[in-house]
Design an enzyme around this catalytic site. Structure first.
Site, PDB file in Angstrom:
ATOM      1  N   SER A 183      12.757  18.571  -2.305  1.00 50.36           N
ATOM      2  CA  SER A 183      11.455  17.898  -2.274  1.00 50.36           C
ATOM      3  C   SER A 183      10.317  18.929  -2.310  1.00 50.36           C
ATOM      4  CB  SER A 183      11.393  17.043  -0.998  1.00 50.36           C
ATOM      5  OG  SER A 183      10.088  16.677  -0.678  1.00 50.36           O
ATOM      6  N   LYS A 187       7.762  20.213  -5.882  1.00 46.96           N
ATOM      7  CA  LYS A 187       6.294  20.249  -5.938  1.00 46.96           C
ATOM      8  C   LYS A 187       5.809  21.651  -6.319  1.00 46.96           C
ATOM      9  CE  LYS A 187       6.149  18.058  -1.844  1.00 46.96           C
ATOM     10  NZ  LYS A 187       6.884  16.949  -1.316  1.00 46.96           N
TER      11      LYS A 187
HETATM   12  N1  URA Z   1       7.957  18.068   3.260  1.00 51.54           N
HETATM   13  C1  URA Z   1       8.233  17.695   2.001  1.00 51.54           C
HETATM   14  O1  URA Z   1       7.426  17.902   1.104  1.00 51.54           O
HETATM   15  N2  URA Z   1       9.420  17.106   1.753  1.00 51.54           N
HETATM   16  C2  URA Z   1      10.339  16.876   2.702  1.00 51.54           C
HETATM   17  O2  URA Z   1      11.387  16.360   2.405  1.00 51.54           O
HETATM   18  C3  URA Z   1      10.027  17.255   4.021  1.00 51.54           C
HETATM   19  C4  URA Z   1       8.830  17.852   4.265  1.00 51.54           C
END
Ligand code: URA
Length: 433
Positions: A183, A187
């Site tokens: 995750s 990003k």
């Molecule tokens: N922050 C994130 O961006 N993703 C997660 O899964 C946990 C914390």
């Protein structure tokens, strides 16, 4: 493909193929897989884990699910930094000017804060007029010109992660290392930088309270980044107490400005210089972390770091005069003393609870629509290792509300006192390459 077969395969502990992960991410983003099946898969991953290859594939597919920034028009190696979040963590807007002062480009995407950890954008908006809603062209132009720009996260960055994260939040599947790692890294990959320095926090105010879990998460993220061709490293740092003395938006900006002038608290200075040195090395500005550190100390001493901060604030519409005169930043109506409830050494601080107290003063948001009060927050007088007498001021509340009794108690209860002096703890536990 059928979703039920993918769930069953993962449930039985077999690794998913790249095609299966791509199919799931695409179909789930498109709304063709119901949340109950995606939840079942998340739970199967929670229990069975993922191989490095699976986590890498999930990261790439989520990164590709929305906009991906193309920063190739920026000259040089762009280095990004990500913190897993902590109370009083103002390092992003110290590192940006520091690294930019050494001509290493920083193209930073940041978010707003939710809950007890504040967001970088909220903090920088303490400078009147500071604007993060800038176009991609402007963003690139500013980085080329000043080596630093900061933009708010685009609406369509990693929509697959957004959807899956919201689902994990309500299905008790957040705390899975491969899911967190993919995750976060999706990003970072979509945000387009060439190299990434991660600050993984551990302790009472961190997402990962346990040091071994923090190390495993750091390793998973570093492996994913490097396998996708982004030079990635991580530092594991302490979050058993807030970083520095200030928690709250304008208060943290003041402390960041002090740090860039060489007058900040030792922990903020140390962590900022450590992270900045790694960024400079990955960005090709120095051959070693030691050499980078010397150059960064010089940038603080000769004033080029603070000048880079002023240029950056002014370039995005903010009023940089508050850098020279922090009294121009928003100030709260009252400064209320929090007395020590007993005598002794401070042996522990519940950092998340102090963050919650700052949020209740108005420094953070309970829901995304809440308005932030930039002026309010908490100034700490006593931190771990300090000896206090009953009645000494351990903290100050910078408050705009009249009744702060409950918040004062909350701060007092976040401290643990003892007759025994605690052992000194490291600020940085490990470095993972
Ligand atoms: N922050 C994130 O961006 N993703 C997660 O899964 C946990 C914390």
């Amino acid at each position: 493909m059928r979703m039920v077969d993918i769930i069953e395969k993962k449930r039985d502990g077999h690794p998913l193929t790249e095609e299966e992960i791509r199919w799931f991410t695409t179909e789930y983003s498109a709304g063709n897989i119901p949340d109950y099946q995606a939840s079942a898969l998340a739970m199967a991953i929670y229990f069975q884990g993922m191989t490095d290859e699976e986590a890498g594939a999930l990261t790439l597919e989520m990164a590709k699910s929305g906009d991906q920034l193309d920063l190739s028009a920026i000259t040089g190696t762009k280095v990004d930094k990500h913190s897993t979040g902590g109370v009083g963590d103002k390092t992003t807007f110290i590192l940006g000017p520091l690294v930019a002062a050494l001509d290493v480009p920083v193209a930073k995407m940041s978010g707003r804060g939710l809950g007890h950890t504040g967001g970088t954008i909220d903090k920088l908006e303490a400078f009147t007029g500071f604007e993060t809603e800038i176009s991609q062209e402007q963003f690139i132009e500013l980085v080329n010109k000043n080596k630093l720009a900061l933009a708010g996260q685009s609406g369509n960055l990693t929509p697959a992660d957004k959807k899956l994260y919201a689902l994990r939040d309500v299905t008790a599947t957040v705390d899975s290392i491969p899911l967190i790692a993919s995750s976060v890294m999706s990003k970072k990959i979509a945000a387009g930088s060439d190299a990434i320095v991660l600050d993984v926090k551990t302790g009472s105010g961190a997402f990962m309270t346990d040091e071994d879990d923090a190390r495993a998460l750091a390793k998973a993220m570093v492996d994913i980044g490097n396998s996708i061709g982004r030079d990635t490293m991580a530092v594991i740092s302490d979050m058993n107490q807030p970083l520095g003395r200030m928690i709250g938006n304008a208060l943290e900006v003041k402390e960041a400005v002090e740090t860039l002038k060489g007058e900040g608290p030792a922990d903020v200075h140390e962590l900022s210089l450590t992270l900045a040195a790694h960024m400079v090395v990955l960005g090709g500005g120095a051959a070693s972390a030691e050499e980078a550190r010397d150059l960064l100390e010089k940038a603080i001493q000769d004033g080029s770091a603070i000048e880079a901060m002023k240029t950056f604030i002014a370039a995005q519409g903010g009023d940089p005069s508050a850098v020279d005169d922090p009294e121009l930043l928003a100030t709260a109506k009252d400064r209320v003393a929090v007395p020590a409830p007993s005598s002794g050494y401070v042996t522990e601080m519940h950092a998340a609870q102090i963050g919650q107290a700052a949020m209740l003063l108005g420094a953070g948001r309970a829901t995304l629509d809440d308005e932030i009060d930039h002026a309010v927050g908490i100034e700490l007088e006593a931190k771990i290792g300090h000896y206090v007498h009953e009645g000494d001021t351990i903290a100050w509340l910078h408050a705009n509300k009249d009744d702060t009794t409950a918040i004062r108690t909350m701060v007092q209860e976040a401290y643990t006192f003892s007759d025994q002096q605690p052992d000194a703890r490291p600020l940085i536990f490990d470095t993972i390459h």
